[in-house]
Enzyme design. Structure first.
Site, PDB file in Angstrom:
ATOM      1  N   ASN A  13       0.881  -1.163   0.000  1.00 11.66           N
ATOM      2  CA  ASN A  13       0.000   0.000   0.000  1.00 11.66           C
ATOM      3  C   ASN A  13       0.918   1.213   0.000  1.00 11.66           C
ATOM      4  O   ASN A  13       1.516   1.540   1.016  1.00 11.66           O
ATOM      5  CB  ASN A  13      -0.886  -0.039   1.257  1.00 11.66           C
ATOM      6  CG  ASN A  13      -1.708   1.228   1.420  1.00 11.66           C
ATOM      7  OD1 ASN A  13      -1.793   2.049   0.503  1.00 11.66           O
ATOM      8  ND2 ASN A  13      -2.301   1.390   2.591  1.00 11.66           N
ATOM      9  N   HIS A  99      -9.399   1.286   4.475  1.00 13.51           N
ATOM     10  CA  HIS A  99      -8.158   1.439   5.230  1.00 13.51           C
ATOM     11  C   HIS A  99      -8.378   2.346   6.440  1.00 13.51           C
ATOM     12  O   HIS A  99      -9.156   3.299   6.372  1.00 13.51           O
ATOM     13  CB  HIS A  99      -7.060   2.019   4.325  1.00 13.51           C
ATOM     14  CG  HIS A  99      -5.716   1.943   4.957  1.00 13.51           C
ATOM     15  ND1 HIS A  99      -5.281   2.900   5.834  1.00 13.51           N
ATOM     16  CD2 HIS A  99      -4.756   1.006   4.891  1.00 13.51           C
ATOM     17  CE1 HIS A  99      -4.070   2.556   6.268  1.00 13.51           C
ATOM     18  NE2 HIS A  99      -3.740   1.410   5.712  1.00 13.51           N
ATOM     19  N   GLU A 171      -5.780  -5.242  10.210  1.00 15.34           N
ATOM     20  CA  GLU A 171      -4.767  -4.234  10.496  1.00 15.34           C
ATOM     21  C   GLU A 171      -5.066  -3.548  11.829  1.00 15.34           C
ATOM     22  O   GLU A 171      -5.888  -2.621  11.882  1.00 15.34           O
ATOM     23  CB  GLU A 171      -4.749  -3.177   9.390  1.00 15.34           C
ATOM     24  CG  GLU A 171      -4.440  -3.735   8.022  1.00 15.34           C
ATOM     25  CD  GLU A 171      -3.772  -2.691   7.143  1.00 15.34           C
ATOM     26  OE1 GLU A 171      -2.618  -2.906   6.772  1.00 15.34           O
ATOM     27  OE2 GLU A 171      -4.379  -1.658   6.860  1.00 15.34           O
ATOM     28  N   GLY A 177       2.151   1.993  10.713  1.00 11.94           N
ATOM     29  CA  GLY A 177       3.090   3.094  10.589  1.00 11.94           C
ATOM     30  C   GLY A 177       3.767   3.489  11.887  1.00 11.94           C
ATOM     31  O   GLY A 177       4.422   4.530  11.964  1.00 11.94           O
ATOM     32  N   SER A 217       2.996  -2.535  10.200  1.00 16.52           N
ATOM     33  CA  SER A 217       4.452  -2.633  10.382  1.00 16.52           C
ATOM     34  C   SER A 217       4.991  -4.032  10.085  1.00 16.52           C
ATOM     35  O   SER A 217       5.937  -4.482  10.721  1.00 16.52           O
ATOM     36  CB  SER A 217       4.857  -2.161  11.780  1.00 16.52           C
ATOM     37  OG  SER A 217       4.452  -0.816  11.978  1.00 16.52           O
TER      38      SER A 217
HETATM   39  P1  PGA Z   1       2.667   0.016   7.643  1.00 16.21           P
HETATM   40  O1  PGA Z   1       1.253   0.253   6.924  1.00 16.21           O
HETATM   41  O2  PGA Z   1       3.203  -1.288   7.067  1.00 16.21           O
HETATM   42  O3  PGA Z   1       3.497   1.198   7.283  1.00 16.21           O
HETATM   43  O4  PGA Z   1       2.397  -0.105   9.088  1.00 16.21           O
HETATM   44  C1  PGA Z   1       0.358  -0.805   6.726  1.00 16.21           C
HETATM   45  C2  PGA Z   1      -0.903  -0.274   6.107  1.00 16.21           C
HETATM   46  O5  PGA Z   1      -1.300   0.833   6.447  1.00 16.21           O
HETATM   47  O6  PGA Z   1      -1.542  -0.957   5.264  1.00 16.21           O
END
Ligand code: PGA
Length: 255
Positions: A13, A99, A171, A177, A217
């Site tokens: 993504n 999302h 998620e 993030g 992450s």
């Molecule tokens: P991230 O994002 O891997 O940077 O935590 C995952 C996402 O938002 O799909």
């Protein structure tokens, strides 16, 4: 992962990253790195304006390019939005819906997520449907209830036949993030809860065929452990999907 029962899906993504030129460069770099790694689907979801360039660069490879959202109306007065038909018209096959950043910053609810999902499926798109609990909900011990409710509301009115084109991305919002990752045990437990809800809605046989990704992450260091869990069938990857070496290492972990 349980490759005997369902397809593993590793999806990037990109969020609001990469101009068309940057996307072209990225795809050209990663194409040979993931070539022939066919034990999983390899997808990058790109900003609308970057999709065409990324698709052009991905031609003839095992990489598919998707979108990061889609509107539920076929057309009309929805400034800034893009319809499922428009995505189909440029050759898009996959789209992320629901999302947490859409829910958090742009007011999306389970109701609009459900409408978008229905419109995307009706247009023949494959959907990566995102859901997950926020930190306070996990700390209060209501994660299972939250993801069960989201699963039911987001998939309301969607048939078992249509569900074949749905990938669920679990998620946990506190892990997105932030560099914090759910432990493999937490990821497994919650993905299994989601599969249980799918079993209630569609029957156990159908539930066994649905790909459920973990996102939050996921990176080159923790992917193998997460993907080793029986109900974790892939990853939705933000930060690490912007770095060819990191993303390729996750694809390798899925082989
Ligand atoms: P991230 O994002 O891997 O940077 O935590 C995952 C996402 O938002 O799909």
């Amino acid at each position: 992962m349980n490759p005997a029962k369902r397809r593993t899906v590793i999806a990037g993504n990109w969020k609001m990253n990469f101009t068309p030129a940057e996307a072209t460069e990225f795809i050209n770099t990663i194409k040979p790195m993931v070539a022939g790694k066919d034990n999983c689907d390899v997808i990058f979801c790109a900003p609308y304006v970057t999709i065409a360039a990324a698709m052009e660069a991905a031609k003839g490879s095992n990489i598919k390019i998707g979108a990061e959202n889609v509107h539920f109306a076929p057309k009309g007065a929805y400034t800034g939005e893009v319809s499922a038909e428009m995505l189909k018209a440029i050759g898009v096959e996959v789209v992320i819906i629901g999302h947490s950043e859409r829910r958090q910053y742009f007011g999306e609810t389970d109701e609009t997520v459900n409408l978008r999902t229905k419109a995307a499926l009706e247009a023949g798109l494959r959907v990566i449907l995102c859901l997950g609990e926020v930190k306070e909900q996990r700390l209060s011990g209501i994660t299972n209830e939250v993801v069960a409710m989201q699963t039911k509301l987001d998939l309301a009115g969607i048939s078992a036949e249509q569900l074949k084109n749905v990938v669920i991305a679990y998620e946990p919002v506190w892990a997105i993030g932030t560099g914090l990752t759910a432990t493999p045990e937490q990821a497994q437990e919650t993905c299994a809860v989601i599969r249980g809800v799918l079993a209630d809605m569609y029957g156990a046989d159908v539930a066994e065929t649905v790909t459920i990704q973990y996102g939050g992450s996921m990176n080159e260091k923790n992917a193998a452990e997460l993907l080793a869990k029986p109900d974790v069938d892939g990853g939705l990857i933000g930060g690490a999907s912007l770095v060819p070496e990191k993303f390729t290492a996750i694809v390798d972990a899925a082989q």
